[in-house]
Motif scaffolding. Structure first.
Motif, short mmCIF file in Angstrom:
data_model
loop_
_atom_site.label_atom_id
_atom_site.label_comp_id
_atom_site.label_asym_id
_atom_site.label_seq_id
_atom_site.Cartn_x
_atom_site.Cartn_y
_atom_site.Cartn_z
N LYS A 44 0.82 -1.21 0.00
CA LYS A 44 0.00 0.00 0.00
C LYS A 44 0.86 1.26 0.00
N GLU A 45 1.88 1.29 0.86
CA GLU A 45 2.74 2.47 0.95
C GLU A 45 3.45 2.74 -0.37
N LEU A 50 3.08 5.74 -6.46
CA LEU A 50 3.34 5.52 -7.88
C LEU A 50 2.12 5.47 -8.79
N MET A 51 1.03 4.89 -8.30
CA MET A 51 -0.10 4.63 -9.19
C MET A 51 -1.37 4.37 -8.40
N LEU A 56 -2.39 -0.50 -10.96
CA LEU A 56 -1.65 -1.68 -10.51
C LEU A 56 -2.39 -2.96 -10.91
N ALA A 57 -3.68 -2.96 -10.74
CA ALA A 57 -4.47 -4.14 -11.11
C ALA A 57 -4.28 -4.48 -12.59
N ALA A 58 -4.30 -3.46 -13.44
CA ALA A 58 -4.11 -3.69 -14.87
C ALA A 58 -2.72 -4.27 -15.15
N LYS A 59 -1.71 -3.80 -14.43
CA LYS A 59 -0.34 -4.29 -14.63
C LYS A 59 -0.20 -5.77 -14.31
N ILE A 83 3.26 -10.54 -3.60
CA ILE A 83 4.61 -10.42 -4.15
C ILE A 83 4.55 -9.94 -5.61
N ARG A 84 3.65 -10.49 -6.41
CA ARG A 84 3.53 -10.03 -7.80
C ARG A 84 3.21 -8.54 -7.84
N ALA A 85 2.31 -8.09 -6.97
CA ALA A 85 1.94 -6.68 -6.93
C ALA A 85 3.12 -5.82 -6.48
#
Length: 104
Positions: A44-45, A50-51, A56-59, A83-85
């Motif tokens: 979250k931090e 950044l976004m 982030l979900a789209a990435k 971890i992926r996020a």
């Protein structure tokens, strides 16, 4: 909790303990929960700088509600997703290791 309040509650029959005691978690389960929470908080931090959650979900081919759950420590979110996020926000494996190492 201050000592006077604790003694008063115990004198009335209340048992004072930790969340782990109440949930009857093993030491390993407690650490696992703490690791997931630390990863969630760090995600979250970093993400907020950044976004958006949607970006982030789209990435990572996920959804905004799923990212919100990940950031809020929802039990249904896997460590894999966390971890992926985190990696998608630019975290390195070393950064993730430091978050985990800071638990406990």
């Amino acid at each position: 909790m201050d000592q006077a309040k604790r003694k008063h509650l115990e004198s009335k029959g209340w048992k004072i303990g930790t969340v782990s005691d109440f949930l009857e978690l093993t030491p390993e389960e407690t650490i696992f929960v703490e690791i997931k929470l630390a990863l969630s908080q760090n995600l979250k931090e970093c993400r907020q700088k950044l976004m958006t959650q949607s970006e982030l979900a789209a990435k990572i081919s996920s959804s905004q509600p799923r990212i919100a759950k990940a950031e809020n420590g929802d039990a249904s979110v896997s460590i894999e997703l966390l971890i992926r996020a985190m990696l998608a926000t630019g975290a390195t494996p070393q950064d993730i290791g430091q978050v985990i190492a800071g638990v406990g």
